[in-house]
Design a protein around this motif. Structure first.
Motif, PDB file in Angstrom:
ATOM      1  N   MET A 149      -3.611  25.066 -67.812  1.00 46.35           N
ATOM      2  CA  MET A 149      -3.917  25.124 -68.987  1.00 46.35           C
ATOM      3  C   MET A 149      -4.301  26.458 -69.762  1.00 46.35           C
ATOM      4  N   ASN A 150      -3.862  26.971 -70.767  1.00 46.89           N
ATOM      5  CA  ASN A 150      -4.299  28.369 -71.233  1.00 46.89           C
ATOM      6  C   ASN A 150      -5.683  27.834 -71.864  1.00 46.89           C
ATOM      7  N   LYS A 151      -6.618  28.759 -71.500  1.00 45.44           N
ATOM      8  CA  LYS A 151      -8.037  28.619 -72.160  1.00 45.44           C
ATOM      9  C   LYS A 151      -7.924  29.406 -73.679  1.00 45.44           C
ATOM     10  N   LEU A 152      -9.001  28.966 -74.294  1.00 46.47           N
ATOM     11  CA  LEU A 152      -8.971  29.300 -75.834  1.00 46.47           C
ATOM     12  C   LEU A 152      -9.556  30.830 -75.838  1.00 46.47           C
ATOM     13  N   LEU A 153     -10.659  30.864 -75.333  1.00 45.54           N
ATOM     14  CA  LEU A 153     -11.437  32.173 -75.430  1.00 45.54           C
ATOM     15  C   LEU A 153     -11.875  32.999 -74.343  1.00 45.54           C
ATOM     16  N   THR A 154     -11.846  34.187 -74.194  1.00 41.75           N
ATOM     17  CA  THR A 154     -12.116  35.056 -73.154  1.00 41.75           C
ATOM     18  C   THR A 154     -13.232  35.567 -73.797  1.00 41.75           C
ATOM     19  N   ILE A 155     -14.590  35.560 -72.900  1.00 42.13           N
ATOM     20  CA  ILE A 155     -15.882  36.145 -73.208  1.00 42.13           C
ATOM     21  C   ILE A 155     -15.899  37.481 -72.245  1.00 42.13           C
ATOM     22  N   ALA A 156     -15.728  38.699 -72.731  1.00 40.08           N
ATOM     23  CA  ALA A 156     -15.679  39.954 -71.892  1.00 40.08           C
ATOM     24  C   ALA A 156     -16.781  40.629 -71.960  1.00 40.08           C
ATOM     25  N   ILE A 157     -17.069  41.305 -70.990  1.00 38.19           N
ATOM     26  CA  ILE A 157     -18.308  42.255 -71.196  1.00 38.19           C
ATOM     27  C   ILE A 157     -18.057  43.648 -70.367  1.00 38.19           C
ATOM     28  N   PRO A 158     -18.031  44.677 -71.288  1.00 39.82           N
ATOM     29  CA  PRO A 158     -17.635  45.899 -70.748  1.00 39.82           C
ATOM     30  C   PRO A 158     -18.993  46.381 -70.410  1.00 39.82           C
ATOM     31  N   THR A 159     -19.260  47.001 -69.251  1.00 42.91           N
ATOM     32  CA  THR A 159     -20.537  47.382 -68.696  1.00 42.91           C
ATOM     33  C   THR A 159     -20.457  48.747 -67.912  1.00 42.91           C
ATOM     34  N   PHE A 160     -21.510  49.636 -67.885  1.00 42.59           N
ATOM     35  CA  PHE A 160     -21.657  50.792 -66.724  1.00 42.59           C
ATOM     36  C   PHE A 160     -23.134  50.974 -66.566  1.00 42.59           C
ATOM     37  N   ASN A 161     -23.353  50.862 -65.442  1.00 50.25           N
ATOM     38  CA  ASN A 161     -24.695  51.230 -64.725  1.00 50.25           C
ATOM     39  C   ASN A 161     -25.711  50.763 -65.349  1.00 50.25           C
ATOM     40  N   ARG A 162     -25.792  49.594 -65.736  1.00 43.51           N
ATOM     41  CA  ARG A 162     -26.921  48.610 -66.397  1.00 43.51           C
ATOM     42  C   ARG A 162     -26.639  47.337 -65.689  1.00 43.51           C
ATOM     43  N   ALA A 163     -26.843  47.339 -64.351  1.00 38.91           N
ATOM     44  CA  ALA A 163     -26.942  45.985 -63.541  1.00 38.91           C
ATOM     45  C   ALA A 163     -27.784  45.095 -64.046  1.00 38.91           C
ATOM     46  N   SER A 164     -29.186  45.484 -64.242  1.00 41.19           N
ATOM     47  CA  SER A 164     -30.354  44.735 -64.549  1.00 41.19           C
ATOM     48  C   SER A 164     -30.003  43.769 -66.089  1.00 41.19           C
ATOM     49  N   LEU A 165     -29.262  44.655 -66.870  1.00 38.07           N
ATOM     50  CA  LEU A 165     -28.754  44.157 -68.174  1.00 38.07           C
ATOM     51  C   LEU A 165     -27.918  43.121 -68.044  1.00 38.07           C
ATOM     52  N   LEU A 166     -27.011  43.492 -67.177  1.00 38.58           N
ATOM     53  CA  LEU A 166     -25.645  42.616 -67.070  1.00 38.58           C
ATOM     54  C   LEU A 166     -26.116  41.521 -66.335  1.00 38.58           C
ATOM     55  N   ASP A 167     -26.973  41.417 -65.581  1.00 38.07           N
ATOM     56  CA  ASP A 167     -27.452  40.319 -64.722  1.00 38.07           C
ATOM     57  C   ASP A 167     -28.129  39.317 -65.800  1.00 38.07           C
ATOM     58  N   LYS A 168     -29.084  39.954 -66.686  1.00 33.40           N
ATOM     59  CA  LYS A 168     -29.670  38.983 -67.753  1.00 33.40           C
ATOM     60  C   LYS A 168     -28.600  38.545 -68.526  1.00 33.40           C
ATOM     61  N   GLN A 169     -27.406  39.324 -68.990  1.00 31.91           N
ATOM     62  CA  GLN A 169     -26.479  38.706 -69.899  1.00 31.91           C
ATOM     63  C   GLN A 169     -25.684  37.619 -69.365  1.00 31.91           C
ATOM     64  N   LEU A 170     -25.334  37.711 -68.241  1.00 28.22           N
ATOM     65  CA  LEU A 170     -24.526  36.809 -67.238  1.00 28.22           C
ATOM     66  C   LEU A 170     -25.555  35.507 -67.106  1.00 28.22           C
ATOM     67  N   ALA A 171     -26.800  35.696 -67.009  1.00 31.18           N
ATOM     68  CA  ALA A 171     -27.574  34.379 -66.766  1.00 31.18           C
ATOM     69  C   ALA A 171     -27.597  33.746 -68.248  1.00 31.18           C
ATOM     70  N   TRP A 172     -27.669  34.514 -69.303  1.00 31.42           N
ATOM     71  CA  TRP A 172     -27.699  33.868 -70.628  1.00 31.42           C
ATOM     72  C   TRP A 172     -26.191  33.043 -70.849  1.00 31.42           C
ATOM     73  N   LEU A 173     -25.381  33.721 -70.238  1.00 33.26           N
ATOM     74  CA  LEU A 173     -23.750  33.310 -70.282  1.00 33.26           C
ATOM     75  C   LEU A 173     -23.742  31.869 -69.727  1.00 33.26           C
ATOM     76  N   ALA A 174     -24.247  31.855 -68.609  1.00 28.40           N
ATOM     77  CA  ALA A 174     -24.213  30.564 -67.551  1.00 28.40           C
ATOM     78  C   ALA A 174     -25.147  29.538 -68.081  1.00 28.40           C
ATOM     79  N   GLN A 175     -26.014  29.667 -69.102  1.00 29.32           N
ATOM     80  CA  GLN A 175     -26.559  28.615 -69.714  1.00 29.32           C
ATOM     81  C   GLN A 175     -25.943  28.105 -70.953  1.00 29.32           C
ATOM     82  N   ALA A 176     -25.506  29.117 -71.710  1.00 28.95           N
ATOM     83  CA  ALA A 176     -25.046  29.025 -73.043  1.00 28.95           C
ATOM     84  C   ALA A 176     -23.451  28.351 -72.969  1.00 28.95           C
ATOM     85  N   ILE A 177     -22.676  28.490 -71.861  1.00 27.35           N
ATOM     86  CA  ILE A 177     -21.345  28.059 -71.880  1.00 27.35           C
ATOM     87  C   ILE A 177     -21.087  26.793 -71.298  1.00 27.35           C
ATOM     88  N   LYS A 178     -22.408  26.080 -70.894  1.00 23.09           N
ATOM     89  CA  LYS A 178     -22.345  24.678 -70.399  1.00 23.09           C
ATOM     90  C   LYS A 178     -21.847  23.815 -71.312  1.00 23.09           C
TER      91      LYS A 178
END
Length: 335
Positions: free
Chosen positions: A1-30
């Motif tokens: 089944m096709n999904k409704l929404l893609t949440i996309a994150i473009p990133t470059f050399n900011r691993a710590s910030l990406l880690d923090k944003q994905l932690a937010w996403l893991a919680q908020a997407i529940k």
């Protein structure tokens, strides 16, 4: 089944910030796992970004989680465009890896996308904060610390008119990546129509304007995220301020006119941009890059002058027509 929404994150050399944003996403997407996909596009990072992506792909294994690593750094705009063009869901929400987003934002976005099937554009209102001082930042034309001063959350009204209002109030608002959810087919069509958009730092305004002209628009009254002012990618680029003020904004306005926006609105926006440009930016560029500065500014001045002349002629013609009508009415009047 096709999904409704893609949440996309473009990133470059900011691993710590990406880690923090994905932690937010893991919680908020529940609770919304069945509606969403995740995409992270790595712009050829040299830090441990890939390790962060792989870690979260395991943690979020119950959600389709795609990743891309460019073979070289394409620049931030082209990386954003990759996210938009790679999306296969009905809607795409491309977020910055460092933007603070409230947990409730995903629930709100999903509910509105399901409620309004013809929605073409959703603007999430946001607050602003100065990175150094921590003080609130917002456009001078808008009261309170929010960047959109219109709220049209029922999905009704003229989408084009809503965008025109938002664009005229704040260019910065309509180009804030994380605040914008696009309908995927429309944003892809917009990119096909202007393939050089990837070379314009203001092109997100064009994409939003194109979507708004082809469907309904929602602008939230409440704020759902924060923009930290002073860390934008373009601020680190040489000639960025000169290009944005004197070249990129006018290019976008002309593209909006090509795609259905009225000549009157676009002329007004060009004149407004002409009034708002910072002369110090030009003078500073003139000292550092005299030839480039002149090549960029001369076409801009010619365009603004043409707009001013066009507006003046239109006003004179309007007065003449009004006078002619009045004369005819006097002549036809019989007491």
């Amino acid at each position: 089944m096709n999904k409704l929404l893609t949440i996309a994150i473009p990133t470059f050399n900011r691993a710590s910030l990406l880690d923090k944003q994905l932690a937010w996403l893991a919680q908020a997407i529940k609770g919304f796992e069945d509606d969403c996909e995740i995409l992270v596009s790595d712009n050829c990072s040299t830090d441990n970004t890939q390790e962060v992506i792989q870690k979260w792909q395991v943690i979020l294994s119950n959600i389709p989680f795609k990743s891309n690593k460019n073979s070289k750094n394409l620049g931030v705009v082209k990386n954003i465009m990759y996210c938009l063009n790679s999306t296969t869901t009905k809607y795409v929400w491309t977020i910055g890896d460092d933007d603070p987003i409230q947990d409730r934002a995903i629930a709100y976005v999903i509910s509105k996308l399901k409620q309004h099937e013809d929605l073409s554009l959703l603007f999430l209102n946001f607050s602003g904060r100065n990175q150094i001082t921590g003080e609130p930042v917002h456009p001078p034309t808008i009261v309170g610390n929010r960047w959109f001063d219109i709220d049209s959350e029922n999905g009704e009204g003229d989408g084009k008119a809503i965008f025109e209002h938002c664009f005229s109030k704040s260019v910065g608002a309509v180009i804030f990546l994380t605040a914008t959810v696009y309908r995927t087919d429309l944003v892809k069509r917009a990119l096909q129509k202007w393939q050089d958009a990837e070379n314009n730092w203001i092109s997100l305004a064009y994409l939003a304007g194109y979507c708004a002209a082809n469907g309904s628009v929602i602008v939230t009254k409440e704020t759902y995220l924060e923009c930290v002012v002073g860390v934008s990618y373009w601020q680190k680029e040489p000639k960025s301020a000169l290009l944005m003020q004197y070249k990129h904004i006018p290019e976008v306005i002309l593209k909006l006119e090509e795609n259905g926006y009225s000549k009157q609105f676009c002329r007004r926006m060009l004149l407004q941009n002409g009034k708002e440009v910072n002369l110090k930016v030009f003078l500073g560029a003139l000292r550092r890059w005299p030839i480039s500065a002149i090549k960029i500014v001369v076409p801009f001045l010619a365009l603004v002058s043409l707009c001013a002349f066009d507006v003046m002629v239109s006003k004179e013609l309007g007065l003449a027509e009004s006078s002619e009508i009045s004369t005819q009415e006097v002549r036809s009047y019989k007491p």
